[in-house]
Design a protein around this motif. Structure first.
Motif, PDB file in Angstrom:
ATOM      1  N   MET A  14     -40.044  -2.561  35.227  1.00 18.10           N
ATOM      2  CA  MET A  14     -40.662  -1.868  35.924  1.00 18.10           C
ATOM      3  C   MET A  14     -40.364  -0.380  35.927  1.00 18.10           C
ATOM      4  SD  MET A  14     -39.898  -3.890  39.690  1.00 18.10           S
ATOM      5  CE  MET A  14     -40.904  -2.881  40.698  1.00 18.10           C
ATOM      6  N   LEU A  15     -39.287  -0.064  34.995  1.00 19.52           N
ATOM      7  CA  LEU A  15     -39.016   1.408  34.672  1.00 19.52           C
ATOM      8  C   LEU A  15     -39.275   1.658  33.389  1.00 19.52           C
ATOM      9  CD1 LEU A  15     -35.258   1.091  36.691  1.00 19.52           C
ATOM     10  CD2 LEU A  15     -37.374   2.464  37.462  1.00 19.52           C
ATOM     11  N   THR A  16     -40.275   1.086  32.905  1.00 22.88           N
ATOM     12  CA  THR A  16     -40.640   1.222  31.434  1.00 22.88           C
ATOM     13  C   THR A  16     -40.899   2.809  31.187  1.00 22.88           C
ATOM     14  OG1 THR A  16     -41.606  -0.776  31.091  1.00 22.88           O
ATOM     15  CG2 THR A  16     -42.596   0.880  29.628  1.00 22.88           C
ATOM     16  N   TYR A  17     -41.621   3.338  32.100  1.00 19.80           N
ATOM     17  CA  TYR A  17     -41.912   4.809  32.128  1.00 19.80           C
ATOM     18  C   TYR A  17     -40.986   5.741  33.051  1.00 19.80           C
ATOM     19  CZ  TYR A  17     -46.186   3.259  29.659  1.00 19.80           C
ATOM     20  OH  TYR A  17     -47.260   2.851  28.757  1.00 19.80           O
ATOM     21  N   THR A  18     -39.877   5.740  32.069  1.00 25.70           N
ATOM     22  CA  THR A  18     -38.837   6.595  32.983  1.00 25.70           C
ATOM     23  C   THR A  18     -38.097   7.861  31.946  1.00 25.70           C
ATOM     24  OG1 THR A  18     -38.185   4.794  34.155  1.00 25.70           O
ATOM     25  CG2 THR A  18     -36.754   6.720  34.080  1.00 25.70           C
ATOM     26  N   ALA A  19     -38.345   9.089  32.403  1.00 29.72           N
ATOM     27  CA  ALA A  19     -37.774  10.183  31.348  1.00 29.72           C
ATOM     28  C   ALA A  19     -36.367  10.205  31.860  1.00 29.72           C
ATOM     29  CB  ALA A  19     -38.471  11.449  31.630  1.00 29.72           C
ATOM     30  N   VAL A  20     -35.455  10.413  31.031  1.00 30.42           N
ATOM     31  CA  VAL A  20     -34.014  10.470  31.326  1.00 30.42           C
ATOM     32  C   VAL A  20     -33.457  11.456  30.189  1.00 30.42           C
ATOM     33  CG1 VAL A  20     -31.795   9.247  31.234  1.00 30.42           C
ATOM     34  CG2 VAL A  20     -33.883   7.999  31.991  1.00 30.42           C
ATOM     35  N   GLY A  21     -32.609  12.356  30.983  1.00 26.73           N
ATOM     36  CA  GLY A  21     -31.890  13.341  29.814  1.00 26.73           C
ATOM     37  C   GLY A  21     -31.810  14.553  30.288  1.00 26.73           C
ATOM     38  N   ASP A  22     -31.668  15.560  29.763  1.00 24.06           N
ATOM     39  CA  ASP A  22     -31.469  17.192  29.976  1.00 24.06           C
ATOM     40  C   ASP A  22     -33.032  17.531  30.203  1.00 24.06           C
ATOM     41  OD1 ASP A  22     -32.134  17.558  27.402  1.00 24.06           O
ATOM     42  OD2 ASP A  22     -30.089  18.053  26.750  1.00 24.06           O
ATOM     43  N   ARG A  23     -32.890  19.097  30.124  1.00 19.72           N
ATOM     44  CA  ARG A  23     -34.067  19.573  30.281  1.00 19.72           C
ATOM     45  C   ARG A  23     -34.933  19.336  28.781  1.00 19.72           C
ATOM     46  NH1 ARG A  23     -37.395  23.186  28.438  1.00 19.72           N
ATOM     47  NH2 ARG A  23     -38.638  24.574  29.666  1.00 19.72           N
ATOM     48  N   ASP A  24     -34.570  19.522  27.815  1.00 21.52           N
ATOM     49  CA  ASP A  24     -35.138  19.493  26.690  1.00 21.52           C
ATOM     50  C   ASP A  24     -35.748  18.169  26.520  1.00 21.52           C
ATOM     51  OD1 ASP A  24     -34.980  22.108  26.063  1.00 21.52           O
ATOM     52  OD2 ASP A  24     -33.254  21.790  24.641  1.00 21.52           O
TER      53      ASP A  24
END
Length: 337
Positions: free
Chosen positions: A274-284
């Motif tokens: 369900m979380l396939t499309y998840t952006a994780v990280g710092d700003r860049d």
């Protein structure tokens, strides 16, 4: 970029506090001036989501913000008479001119038992296309039912959006000439096919002359990449807790030890999917992911679920997102771990 606030009630958190958090996040997003709209979704019989009375929550959020558009992403139209929705959102449009959106979904937003408690016929979803036309008529002041009009509502022309997680919604939005939003923040499978079907089959309408597609995704952002990844693990575990609580026949306390055991189970595999499309990280890292996601989907707008569990972390994520204009890095999308 826009925001989908799930009005999440954390484990053990009072509902009033969760709603107050949504107000604070809305004010923060509004003050930044960098987000187009803020949506809430209709869910029922879920103790982890506080947006069941969607129009009521939208009214409160709109009254506590100044310029950001506020709306439903969405109202599950088969649960309601179109006239009632026209009156509710017509009232909102009169109170907050030019700031109200009405996204419409076909699913019930709940389980079959709760659907019966809502006093709706399970076959009501079959009338979704005709219900949309009836609703459009009320909001345009051109009722399809002689002698029946929406007061308030008539003439407000609240903009409609079709929501979906399959090809059905994409094809319907295209046929009706309405904007389309895909729920890829929890239902990733048909995202690209639905986006393609929508654009290929779009027919212009009075509301929209060319296709306009929104794609949803989750974001967990922090100043440090390691902090974001630790938060993402908490988000995953929270999703596992929520899914396990809905499994028929599941028993036992959902304490940390139980969740740890479940992390190797099919429930956790479903949560990860369900979380396939998840952006994780710092700003860049977030900027690169958003650029890649936009390029892959062709989306005109990104609808972001700010997934971190604590209010302070969600505020920080909004601050990071507000610094990202039009990301251009084409780094390939990676599924969360």
């Amino acid at each position: 970029m826009s925001i989908l606030d799930l009005a999440v009630v954390r484990h053990g958190q009072p509902v009033a506090e969760a709603l107050a958090d949504s107000v604070e996040l809305a004010k923060h997003a509004d003050a930044s001036g960098r987000f187009t709209r803020l949506w809430f979704a209709e869910h029922h019989n879920m103790n982890s989501i506080a947006s069941a009375a969607t129009a009521v929550l939208i009214a409160h959020i709109a009254a506590n913000t100044g310029t950001i558009r506020v709306g439903a992403g969405g109202v599950m139209l088969p649960n309601h008479a179109p006239l009632i929705i026209a009156e509710q959102f017509g009232t909102l449009a009169e109170l907050h001119p030019g700031r109200i959106d009405l996204g419409l979904g076909r699913a019930p937003g709940t389980d079959p038992v709760t659907l019966r408690a809502l006093r709706r016929d399970p076959r009501a979803s079959d009338e979704f296309p005709s219900d949309i036309r009836e609703l459009q008529g009320y909001l345009a002041g051109e009722s399809l039912i002689p002698g029946v009009a929406a007061h308030p509502g008539a003439g407000t022309k609240v903009p409609l959006y079709i929501l979906g997680s399959s090809l059905y919604g994409a094809q319907l939005a295209a046929a009706f000439g309405l904007p389309y939003a895909f729920a890829s923040h929890f239902a990733p499978n048909a995202l690209l096919a639905a986006m393609s079907a929508y654009r290929d089959n779009f027919r212009p309408s009075d509301q929209l002359s060319q296709p306009y597609a929104i794609a949803a995704l989750n974001v967990v952002a922090a100043q440090e990449s390691s902090t974001a990844r630790a938060l993402a693990d908490r988000v995953l575990r929270s999703r596992v807790r929520s899914l396990a609580g809905r499994v028929p026949g599941f028993s036992g306390p959902l304490d940390d030890a139980a969740i740890e055991t479940l992390m190797a189970s099919p429930v956790a595999a479903q949560a990860r999917h369900m979380l396939t499309y998840t952006a994780v990280g710092d700003r860049d890292e977030i900027a690169a992911y958003l650029a890649s996601f936009r390029a892959e989907t062709g989306a005109d707008e990104l609808m972001i679920t700010n997934a971190a569990p604590e209010l302070a972390d969600r505020h920080a994520a909004l601050d990071i997102l507000a610094t990202i204009d039009r990301p251009t890095d084409g780094r390939s999308i990676q599924s969360p771990r």
